[in-house]
Every structure is written in structure tokens, then in C-alpha cells.
Design a protein around this motif. Structure first.
Motif, PDB file in Angstrom:
ATOM      1  N   ASP A 164      -6.252  -3.123  -1.467  1.00 33.44           N
ATOM      2  CA  ASP A 164      -4.894  -3.538  -1.858  1.00 33.44           C
ATOM      3  C   ASP A 164      -4.064  -2.383  -2.421  1.00 33.44           C
ATOM      4  O   ASP A 164      -3.347  -2.543  -3.406  1.00 33.44           O
ATOM      5  CB  ASP A 164      -4.941  -4.680  -2.874  1.00 33.44           C
ATOM      6  N   LEU A 165      -4.148  -1.230  -1.765  1.00 30.49           N
ATOM      7  CA  LEU A 165      -3.415  -0.062  -2.247  1.00 30.49           C
ATOM      8  C   LEU A 165      -2.135   0.217  -1.466  1.00 30.49           C
ATOM      9  O   LEU A 165      -1.395   1.141  -1.818  1.00 30.49           O
ATOM     10  CB  LEU A 165      -4.327   1.167  -2.244  1.00 30.49           C
ATOM     11  N   LYS A 166      -1.839  -0.549  -0.424  1.00 31.97           N
ATOM     12  CA  LYS A 166      -0.571  -0.354   0.285  1.00 31.97           C
ATOM     13  C   LYS A 166       0.570  -0.558  -0.701  1.00 31.97           C
ATOM     14  O   LYS A 166       0.594  -1.532  -1.451  1.00 31.97           O
ATOM     15  CB  LYS A 166      -0.420  -1.343   1.434  1.00 31.97           C
ATOM     16  N   GLY A 167       1.483   0.399  -0.724  1.00 23.98           N
ATOM     17  CA  GLY A 167       2.630   0.305  -1.614  1.00 23.98           C
ATOM     18  C   GLY A 167       2.374   0.832  -3.018  1.00 23.98           C
ATOM     19  O   GLY A 167       3.308   0.953  -3.805  1.00 23.98           O
ATOM     20  N   TYR A 168       1.117   1.165  -3.339  1.00 23.27           N
ATOM     21  CA  TYR A 168       0.815   1.693  -4.672  1.00 23.27           C
ATOM     22  C   TYR A 168       1.520   3.031  -4.845  1.00 23.27           C
ATOM     23  O   TYR A 168       1.552   3.847  -3.934  1.00 23.27           O
ATOM     24  CB  TYR A 168      -0.695   1.855  -4.863  1.00 23.27           C
ATOM     25  N   GLN A 169       2.091   3.250  -6.021  1.00 25.10           N
ATOM     26  CA  GLN A 169       2.921   4.431  -6.243  1.00 25.10           C
ATOM     27  C   GLN A 169       2.565   5.124  -7.551  1.00 25.10           C
ATOM     28  O   GLN A 169       2.295   4.465  -8.556  1.00 25.10           O
ATOM     29  CB  GLN A 169       4.395   4.004  -6.277  1.00 25.10           C
ATOM     30  N   VAL A 223       1.627   5.120  -1.334  1.00 23.63           N
ATOM     31  CA  VAL A 223       0.823   4.777  -0.169  1.00 23.63           C
ATOM     32  C   VAL A 223       1.732   3.950   0.732  1.00 23.63           C
ATOM     33  O   VAL A 223       2.336   2.967   0.278  1.00 23.63           O
ATOM     34  CB  VAL A 223      -0.441   3.977  -0.560  1.00 23.63           C
ATOM     35  N   SER A 224       1.839   4.337   1.981  1.00 22.84           N
ATOM     36  CA  SER A 224       2.729   3.642   2.906  1.00 22.84           C
ATOM     37  C   SER A 224       2.402   2.156   2.969  1.00 22.84           C
ATOM     38  O   SER A 224       1.236   1.759   2.992  1.00 22.84           O
ATOM     39  CB  SER A 224       2.604   4.249   4.306  1.00 22.84           C
ATOM     40  N   GLU A 225       3.440   1.341   2.992  1.00 24.36           N
ATOM     41  CA  GLU A 225       3.252  -0.098   3.127  1.00 24.36           C
ATOM     42  C   GLU A 225       2.923  -0.481   4.560  1.00 24.36           C
ATOM     43  O   GLU A 225       2.388  -1.555   4.811  1.00 24.36           O
ATOM     44  CB  GLU A 225       4.499  -0.828   2.636  1.00 24.36           C
ATOM     45  N   ALA A 267      -1.681   2.414   5.662  1.00 20.95           N
ATOM     46  CA  ALA A 267      -2.279   2.737   4.365  1.00 20.95           C
ATOM     47  C   ALA A 267      -2.865   4.144   4.287  1.00 20.95           C
ATOM     48  O   ALA A 267      -3.063   4.657   3.196  1.00 20.95           O
ATOM     49  CB  ALA A 267      -3.349   1.710   3.999  1.00 20.95           C
ATOM     50  N   ASN A 268      -3.125   4.782   5.418  1.00 17.36           N
ATOM     51  CA  ASN A 268      -3.690   6.128   5.353  1.00 17.36           C
ATOM     52  C   ASN A 268      -2.621   7.219   5.292  1.00 17.36           C
ATOM     53  O   ASN A 268      -2.928   8.393   5.412  1.00 17.36           O
ATOM     54  CB  ASN A 268      -4.648   6.379   6.519  1.00 17.36           C
ATOM     55  N   PHE A 269      -1.364   6.828   5.057  1.00 17.15           N
ATOM     56  CA  PHE A 269      -0.282   7.793   4.901  1.00 17.15           C
ATOM     57  C   PHE A 269       0.278   7.711   3.492  1.00 17.15           C
ATOM     58  O   PHE A 269       0.458   6.620   2.946  1.00 17.15           O
ATOM     59  CB  PHE A 269       0.867   7.521   5.880  1.00 17.15           C
ATOM     60  N   ILE A 270       0.571   8.860   2.926  1.00 11.49           N
ATOM     61  CA  ILE A 270       1.284   8.922   1.660  1.00 11.49           C
ATOM     62  C   ILE A 270       2.684   9.404   1.974  1.00 11.49           C
ATOM     63  O   ILE A 270       2.875  10.390   2.687  1.00 11.49           O
ATOM     64  CB  ILE A 270       0.586   9.872   0.663  1.00 11.49           C
ATOM     65  N   TYR A 308      -0.989  14.633  -5.337  1.00 11.88           N
ATOM     66  CA  TYR A 308      -2.391  14.909  -5.655  1.00 11.88           C
ATOM     67  C   TYR A 308      -2.989  13.781  -6.491  1.00 11.88           C
ATOM     68  O   TYR A 308      -4.091  13.299  -6.216  1.00 11.88           O
ATOM     69  CB  TYR A 308      -2.505  16.241  -6.400  1.00 11.88           C
ATOM     70  N   ASP A 309      -2.269  13.332  -7.517  1.00 11.10           N
ATOM     71  CA  ASP A 309      -2.774  12.253  -8.374  1.00 11.10           C
ATOM     72  C   ASP A 309      -2.963  10.960  -7.587  1.00 11.10           C
ATOM     73  O   ASP A 309      -3.926  10.226  -7.812  1.00 11.10           O
ATOM     74  CB  ASP A 309      -1.828  12.013  -9.554  1.00 11.10           C
ATOM     75  N   LEU A 310      -2.056  10.680  -6.666  1.00  8.69           N
ATOM     76  CA  LEU A 310      -2.189   9.468  -5.847  1.00  8.69           C
ATOM     77  C   LEU A 310      -3.396   9.569  -4.918  1.00  8.69           C
ATOM     78  O   LEU A 310      -4.158   8.608  -4.775  1.00  8.69           O
ATOM     79  CB  LEU A 310      -0.907   9.223  -5.050  1.00  8.69           C
ATOM     80  N   ILE A 311      -3.592  10.731  -4.308  1.00  9.83           N
ATOM     81  CA  ILE A 311      -4.765  10.930  -3.444  1.00  9.83           C
ATOM     82  C   ILE A 311      -6.043  10.716  -4.248  1.00  9.83           C
ATOM     83  O   ILE A 311      -6.961  10.019  -3.803  1.00  9.83           O
ATOM     84  CB  ILE A 311      -4.747  12.336  -2.802  1.00  9.83           C
ATOM     85  N   ARG A 312      -6.111  11.285  -5.441  1.00  5.93           N
ATOM     86  CA  ARG A 312      -7.302  11.102  -6.299  1.00  5.93           C
ATOM     87  C   ARG A 312      -7.503   9.636  -6.670  1.00  5.93           C
ATOM     88  O   ARG A 312      -8.614   9.127  -6.646  1.00  5.93           O
ATOM     89  CB  ARG A 312      -7.174  11.950  -7.574  1.00  5.93           C
ATOM     90  N   PHE A 313      -6.413   8.954  -7.032  1.00  4.89           N
ATOM     91  CA  PHE A 313      -6.506   7.549  -7.411  1.00  4.89           C
ATOM     92  C   PHE A 313      -7.021   6.705  -6.243  1.00  4.89           C
ATOM     93  O   PHE A 313      -7.910   5.861  -6.421  1.00  4.89           O
ATOM     94  CB  PHE A 313      -5.148   7.014  -7.886  1.00  4.89           C
ATOM     95  N   VAL A 314      -6.454   6.922  -5.056  1.00  3.41           N
ATOM     96  CA  VAL A 314      -6.892   6.170  -3.877  1.00  3.41           C
ATOM     97  C   VAL A 314      -8.361   6.459  -3.603  1.00  3.41           C
ATOM     98  O   VAL A 314      -9.158   5.534  -3.387  1.00  3.41           O
ATOM     99  CB  VAL A 314      -6.012   6.505  -2.647  1.00  3.41           C
TER     100      VAL A 314
END
Length: 86
Positions: free
Chosen positions: A7-12, A18-20, A23-26, A38-44
Motif C-alpha cells: 500500500d505504498l502507491k501515492g506515499y510521499q 511513489v507513483s499512484e 508503484a515502481n516509479f518515484i 533517497y529517503d523515500l527509496i529507503r522507506f519503500v
């Protein structure tokens, strides 16, 4: 699919999202810094690992997360026209 299942689509984080749609695109939603990305990649990565026990591998190599660098070159992570695929 793993990012979507978590459930990470749209997470910011900051301006990085994360693209809505894919999901594999930022995407650079709102003037994201390289640190936001970088922080979003680590979080995902960490979230997927925790929830699914799958260790995602990055397709991009991180070379600089210095927020002060913004010369808007074609591959500049601070350029809002860039997308990063994980």
C-alpha cells in the motif's frame, strides 16, 4: 507488485512520491530534493523488507544526496522532470 501490496502507491516524503499509477516509479511531485528521493527509496525498501521479507534491489546507483546540488542537468534528481524507477 510488492510495493503495491504494501500500500505504498501515492506515499510521499517531501516532494518525492511513489507513483499512484506505477508503484515502481518515484516521481518529483513537488520540487523534491535528492534527499527526499533517497529517503523515500529507503522507506519503500525497508517497508517491503519488513512486510514481505523480500530485499528489493535498486536499479539506480546513488552517488550524491547533497541537497545543495541543483544544476538541473538531465539526470539531476532535483530536476522535477525526472522519474526514478526502483
Amino acid at each position: 507488485q510488492l510495493i503495491d501490496k504494501c500500500d505504498l502507491k501515492g506515499y510521499q516524503i517531501g516532494g518525492a512520491q511513489v507513483s499512484e499509477k506505477h508503484a515502481n516509479f518515484i516521481i518529483n511531485k513537488d520540487n523534491a530534493t535528492s534527499k527526499d528521493i533517497y529517503d523515500l527509496i529507503r522507506f519503500v525498501h525497508d517497508t517491503v523488507l519488513e512486510k514481505t521479507k523480500v530485499d528489493l534491489l535498486k536499479q539506480q546507483e546513488t552517488t550524491n544526496t547533497d541537497q545543495s546540488v541543483n544544476n538541473n542537468q538531465p539526470n539531476d534528481p532535483n530536476n522535477q522532470n525526472n522519474n526514478i524507477m526502483m
